[in-house]
Design an enzyme around this catalytic site. Structure first.
Site, PDB file in Angstrom:
ATOM      1  CD  GLU A   1       0.677  -0.436   3.123  1.00 57.63           C
ATOM      2  OE1 GLU A   1       0.783  -1.605   2.710  1.00 57.63           O
ATOM      3  OE2 GLU A   1       1.419   0.049   4.009  1.00 57.63           O
TER       4      GLU A   1
ATOM      5  CG  MET B   1      10.797  -1.559  13.830  1.00 54.55           C
ATOM      6  SD  MET B   1      10.914  -2.273  12.190  1.00 54.55           S
ATOM      7  CE  MET B   1       9.287  -2.952  12.039  1.00 54.55           C
TER       8      MET B   1
ATOM      9  CG  HIS C   1       6.695  -5.934  16.002  1.00 50.77           C
ATOM     10  ND1 HIS C   1       6.067  -6.499  14.929  1.00 50.77           N
ATOM     11  CD2 HIS C   1       7.132  -4.727  15.567  1.00 50.77           C
ATOM     12  CE1 HIS C   1       6.087  -5.668  13.899  1.00 50.77           C
ATOM     13  NE2 HIS C   1       6.749  -4.583  14.255  1.00 50.77           N
TER      14      HIS C   1
END
Ligand SMILES: *[C@@H]1O[C@H](CO)[C@@H](O)[C@H](O)[C@H]1NC(C)=O
Ligand SMILES: *[C@@H]1O[C@H](CO)[C@@H](O)[C@H](O)[C@H]1NC(C)=O
Length: 361
Positions: free
Chosen positions: A273, A300, A303
């Site tokens: 996107e 960042m 995760h």
């Protein structure tokens, strides 16, 4: 017979006098017109002139009867009020509060209560500088689901960061309800549409929840061209992920985002996107600008990829159609259902039902 000459003589003398008087009269009127005291066709005062006259009588303290436009004391109070609310000066082009690169902390024990305590000037997710008028009004849009800890870290750093930039800002969390595949782009379109119901923001920051800016010279404002703010991040050795990368954190003005018809709504799952948005920008003959590498640095927060945000396998096919699709698929076709809008101190939480991907997947 005898009357006629008398009348004739009398009339002739009078005629002379009358003519003389008429001449004087015309001369006087012309003189008055030239000097500006009389306008030829406005001898009767207009309503505006009556009000003006009333105003000056009030100021002179003449019109004290009830029902007048103002009484002199009221007028005095109005003047005092204007002095109290002296217009604030614009904030400087470069904020004196910037501190450059700062060490970031990610304490597992951090609580929302503590972050609220540190940001007392923020209310209902909004802030504006107390002593100057911000250069831009900025809405930060963060798509979100099940990432409360990352959100807390981001709020902890972002609020003071934006305040040091002397911005008028608000932070919007757009929360996708349910367990369907995540749709970052559609949530960002919704954020734009919902934020504009609150205020006519100049600038929109489209922000991932897991990226924290390291340097407050990385300005969260909009430029003449769409801006990409994540030049590098610790997870890529602070290098641009690839040429043309336009993800993570971007800044587009209200008009720039409208011009490209926003993001596509049809990208479900991870990826693609952001490239579509870059193509839309290029199709509109705009270009992408970036801060210097030493400034566009992010951390960042670690995760694993969430369940419900699997790689979008359809993204290459979709990307090949951007030039046909951008007009049909975007802000103008973004349908959703707002389930709630909550306004705790540090953010605005817009919870939405965005439907699900078409069953052809
Ligand atoms: C980047 O920094 C964050 C916070 O210190 C850390 O959790 C993460 O593991 C780092 N990533 C890499 C690839 O070093
Ligand atoms: C946002 O609101 C929804 C609905 O009340 C709630 O389930 C969700 O936990 C909220 N998210 C945040 C980050 O406050």
């Amino acid at each position: 017979m005898g009357l006629c000459p008398t009348v004739y003589r009398f009339t002739r003398k009078t005629k002379c006098l009358l003519l003389l008087a008429l001449c004087l009269c015309v001369l006087a009127w012309v003189a008055a017109f030239i000097s500006g005291t009389v306008k030829p066709f406005e001898l009767v005062p207009t309503q505006v002139q009556k009000w003006e006259r009333m105003g000056s009588e009030v100021e002179a303290g003449l019109n004290t009867e009830p029902g007048g436009l103002y009484t002199p004391t009221e007028l005095l109070q109005t003047k005092e009020k204007e002095e109290e609310e002296l217009p604030k000066a614009p904030c400087p082009k470069k904020s004196p509060l910037l501190r450059g690169p700062l060490p970031l902390s990610f304490e597992p024990a951090l609580t929302l209560g503590r972050v609220e305590g540190e940001n007392g000037a923020v209310s209902g997710g909004q802030y504006q500088p107390a002593d100057c008028v911000a250069q831009q009004s900025v809405a930060v849009l963060i798509p979100h689901r099940n990432r409360e800890k990352h959100l807390l870290y981001l709020l902890h750093h972002l609020h003071p960061f934006l305040q040091r930039q002397q911005l008028h800002y608000a932070i919007y969390i757009i929360h996708q309800a349910g367990e369907e595949t995540f749709n970052r782009a559609k949530l960002l379109n919704i954020g734009y549409l919902e934020a504009l119901k609150d205020y006519s923001w100049d600038c929109f920051i489209f922000h991932d929840v897991d990226l924290v800016p390291e340097n407050d010279h990385n300005l969260y404002t909009c430029d003449q061209q769409p801006k990409h703010l994540v030049v590098g991040r610790n997870s890529t050795g602070y290098k641009l992920r690839y040429k043309g990368y336009f993800g993570g954190v971007t800044a587009l003005s209200r008009q720039q985002f409208l011009k490209v018809n926003g993001f596509p709504n049809s990208y479900w799952g991870w990826g693609g996107e952001d490239d579509d948005l870059r193509k839309r920008v290029e199709l509109q003959r705009m270009s992408v600008v970036r801060p210097p590498a030493a400034i566009g640095r992010y951390t960042m927060v670690f995760h694993q990829r969430d369940n419900g945000n699997e790689v979008n396998k359809d993204r290459m096919r979709l990307l090949s159609k951007t030039s046909d699709m951008w007009k049909k698929d975007g802000l103008n076709s973004c349908t959703y259902q707002t389930l709630s809008v909550e306004r705790p101190p540090l953010y605005i939480n817009v919870t939405v039902n965005i439907g699900k991907p078409p069953s052809t997947h």
